[in-house]
Design a protein around this motif. Structure first.
Motif, PDB file in Angstrom:
ATOM      1  N   ALA A  20       0.839  -1.209   0.000  1.00 40.09           N
ATOM      2  CA  ALA A  20       0.000   0.000   0.000  1.00 40.09           C
ATOM      3  C   ALA A  20       0.868   1.252   0.000  1.00 40.09           C
ATOM      4  O   ALA A  20       0.604   2.204  -0.755  1.00 40.09           O
ATOM      5  CB  ALA A  20      -0.947  -0.013   1.194  1.00 40.09           C
ATOM      6  N   ALA A  21       1.904   1.262   0.814  1.00 42.56           N
ATOM      7  CA  ALA A  21       2.801   2.413   0.877  1.00 42.56           C
ATOM      8  C   ALA A  21       3.579   2.568  -0.435  1.00 42.56           C
ATOM      9  O   ALA A  21       3.779   3.688  -0.923  1.00 42.56           O
ATOM     10  CB  ALA A  21       3.765   2.268   2.051  1.00 42.56           C
ATOM     11  N   ALA A  22       4.002   1.451  -1.015  1.00 44.97           N
ATOM     12  CA  ALA A  22       4.713   1.510  -2.296  1.00 44.97           C
ATOM     13  C   ALA A  22       3.814   2.093  -3.376  1.00 44.97           C
ATOM     14  O   ALA A  22       4.250   2.944  -4.168  1.00 44.97           O
ATOM     15  CB  ALA A  22       5.205   0.123  -2.688  1.00 44.97           C
ATOM     16  N   LEU A  23       2.555   1.662  -3.407  1.00 46.65           N
ATOM     17  CA  LEU A  23       1.607   2.201  -4.394  1.00 46.65           C
ATOM     18  C   LEU A  23       1.469   3.714  -4.239  1.00 46.65           C
ATOM     19  O   LEU A  23       1.429   4.441  -5.243  1.00 46.65           O
ATOM     20  CB  LEU A  23       0.235   1.538  -4.251  1.00 46.65           C
ATOM     21  N   GLN A  24       1.405   4.179  -3.011  1.00 54.03           N
ATOM     22  CA  GLN A  24       1.290   5.621  -2.774  1.00 54.03           C
ATOM     23  C   GLN A  24       2.511   6.363  -3.304  1.00 54.03           C
ATOM     24  O   GLN A  24       2.385   7.414  -3.931  1.00 54.03           O
ATOM     25  CB  GLN A  24       1.118   5.908  -1.277  1.00 54.03           C
ATOM     26  N   ASP A  25       3.694   5.815  -3.061  1.00 48.09           N
ATOM     27  CA  ASP A  25       4.923   6.466  -3.528  1.00 48.09           C
ATOM     28  C   ASP A  25       4.991   6.483  -5.055  1.00 48.09           C
ATOM     29  O   ASP A  25       5.354   7.491  -5.656  1.00 48.09           O
ATOM     30  CB  ASP A  25       6.161   5.777  -2.959  1.00 48.09           C
ATOM     31  N   TYR A  26       4.672   5.363  -5.679  1.00 49.21           N
ATOM     32  CA  TYR A  26       4.720   5.317  -7.143  1.00 49.21           C
ATOM     33  C   TYR A  26       3.712   6.288  -7.751  1.00 49.21           C
ATOM     34  O   TYR A  26       4.017   6.983  -8.721  1.00 49.21           O
ATOM     35  CB  TYR A  26       4.469   3.901  -7.659  1.00 49.21           C
ATOM     36  N   THR A  27       2.524   6.355  -7.172  1.00 48.84           N
ATOM     37  CA  THR A  27       1.505   7.277  -7.677  1.00 48.84           C
ATOM     38  C   THR A  27       1.956   8.724  -7.493  1.00 48.84           C
ATOM     39  O   THR A  27       1.780   9.549  -8.393  1.00 48.84           O
ATOM     40  CB  THR A  27       0.158   7.012  -6.977  1.00 48.84           C
ATOM     41  N   ALA A  28       2.562   9.023  -6.364  1.00 50.81           N
ATOM     42  CA  ALA A  28       3.077  10.376  -6.130  1.00 50.81           C
ATOM     43  C   ALA A  28       4.190  10.717  -7.128  1.00 50.81           C
ATOM     44  O   ALA A  28       4.253  11.844  -7.638  1.00 50.81           O
ATOM     45  CB  ALA A  28       3.584  10.512  -4.694  1.00 50.81           C
ATOM     46  N   ALA A  29       5.043   9.751  -7.429  1.00 52.62           N
ATOM     47  CA  ALA A  29       6.109   9.981  -8.417  1.00 52.62           C
ATOM     48  C   ALA A  29       5.512  10.276  -9.793  1.00 52.62           C
ATOM     49  O   ALA A  29       5.979  11.175 -10.504  1.00 52.62           O
ATOM     50  CB  ALA A  29       7.031   8.765  -8.483  1.00 52.62           C
ATOM     51  N   ILE A  30       4.466   9.554 -10.146  1.00 58.02           N
ATOM     52  CA  ILE A  30       3.783   9.773 -11.425  1.00 58.02           C
ATOM     53  C   ILE A  30       3.163  11.168 -11.460  1.00 58.02           C
ATOM     54  O   ILE A  30       3.245  11.872 -12.472  1.00 58.02           O
ATOM     55  CB  ILE A  30       2.727   8.673 -11.656  1.00 58.02           C
ATOM     56  N   GLU A  31       2.555  11.576 -10.355  1.00 55.79           N
ATOM     57  CA  GLU A  31       1.941  12.906 -10.296  1.00 55.79           C
ATOM     58  C   GLU A  31       2.997  14.002 -10.435  1.00 55.79           C
ATOM     59  O   GLU A  31       2.734  15.037 -11.042  1.00 55.79           O
ATOM     60  CB  GLU A  31       1.155  13.063  -8.998  1.00 55.79           C
ATOM     61  N   CYS A  32       4.181  13.771  -9.884  1.00 53.12           N
ATOM     62  CA  CYS A  32       5.268  14.753  -9.992  1.00 53.12           C
ATOM     63  C   CYS A  32       5.823  14.837 -11.410  1.00 53.12           C
ATOM     64  O   CYS A  32       6.184  15.921 -11.873  1.00 53.12           O
ATOM     65  CB  CYS A  32       6.421  14.379  -9.064  1.00 53.12           C
ATOM     66  N   GLN A  33       5.915  13.694 -12.058  1.00 50.80           N
ATOM     67  CA  GLN A  33       6.543  13.640 -13.379  1.00 50.80           C
ATOM     68  C   GLN A  33       5.806  12.598 -14.234  1.00 50.80           C
ATOM     69  O   GLN A  33       6.237  11.451 -14.351  1.00 50.80           O
ATOM     70  CB  GLN A  33       8.019  13.273 -13.231  1.00 50.80           C
ATOM     71  N   PRO A  34       4.686  12.986 -14.868  1.00 49.94           N
ATOM     72  CA  PRO A  34       3.847  12.040 -15.610  1.00 49.94           C
ATOM     73  C   PRO A  34       4.544  11.339 -16.782  1.00 49.94           C
ATOM     74  O   PRO A  34       4.095  10.281 -17.209  1.00 49.94           O
ATOM     75  CB  PRO A  34       2.688  12.903 -16.113  1.00 49.94           C
ATOM     76  N   GLY A  35       5.637  11.879 -17.268  1.00 50.74           N
ATOM     77  CA  GLY A  35       6.342  11.253 -18.376  1.00 50.74           C
ATOM     78  C   GLY A  35       7.422  10.263 -17.958  1.00 50.74           C
ATOM     79  O   GLY A  35       8.124   9.722 -18.810  1.00 50.74           O
ATOM     80  N   PHE A  36       7.553  10.008 -16.661  1.00 53.53           N
ATOM     81  CA  PHE A  36       8.573   9.110 -16.106  1.00 53.53           C
ATOM     82  C   PHE A  36       7.970   7.704 -16.074  1.00 53.53           C
ATOM     83  O   PHE A  36       7.094   7.417 -15.262  1.00 53.53           O
ATOM     84  CB  PHE A  36       8.945   9.615 -14.719  1.00 53.53           C
ATOM     85  N   GLU A  37       8.425   6.839 -16.963  1.00 53.72           N
ATOM     86  CA  GLU A  37       7.776   5.535 -17.128  1.00 53.72           C
ATOM     87  C   GLU A  37       8.065   4.544 -16.002  1.00 53.72           C
ATOM     88  O   GLU A  37       7.271   3.644 -15.749  1.00 53.72           O
ATOM     89  CB  GLU A  37       8.143   4.908 -18.477  1.00 53.72           C
TER      90      GLU A  37
END
Length: 92
Positions: A20-37
């Motif tokens: 659950a915590a990993a999902l939150q971090d990955y989603t936050a990373a995507i929100e910061c930089q949507p083009g980061f695959e």
């Protein structure tokens, strides 16, 4: 940068089986930089492990949209589709 730091923290949490915590971090990373695959791929792996095949497929497809040469994402996409079909055949 922040997206990379969030993705890296997500990796640590993933390895600790704190999904659950990993999902939150990955989603936050995507929100910061949507083009980061990479965080899409990592989030897809967590969703796959949780059996959320539809969401995993969406993430893996997004990775390939951003980077068609990302071979691990292509393999993971195929496996998620196969496992989703197998799950449906078994009725659960």
């Amino acid at each position: 940068d922040l997206a990379t730091a969030l993705n890296d923290r997500g990796q640590v949490r993933y390895l600790r089986v704190e999904f659950a915590a990993a999902l939150q971090d990955y989603t936050a990373a995507i929100e910061c930089q949507p083009g980061f695959e990479v965080p899409y791929y990592n989030r897809g792996l967590v969703r796959y492990r949780l059996g959320d095949f539809d969401e995993a497929v969406q993430d893996f497809r997004k990775v390939l949209e951003l980077n068609p040469q990302f071979e691990d994402a292509a393999l993971s996409l195929k496996q998620a589709i196969l496992d989703k079909e197998e799950k449906q055949k078994r009725g659960y």
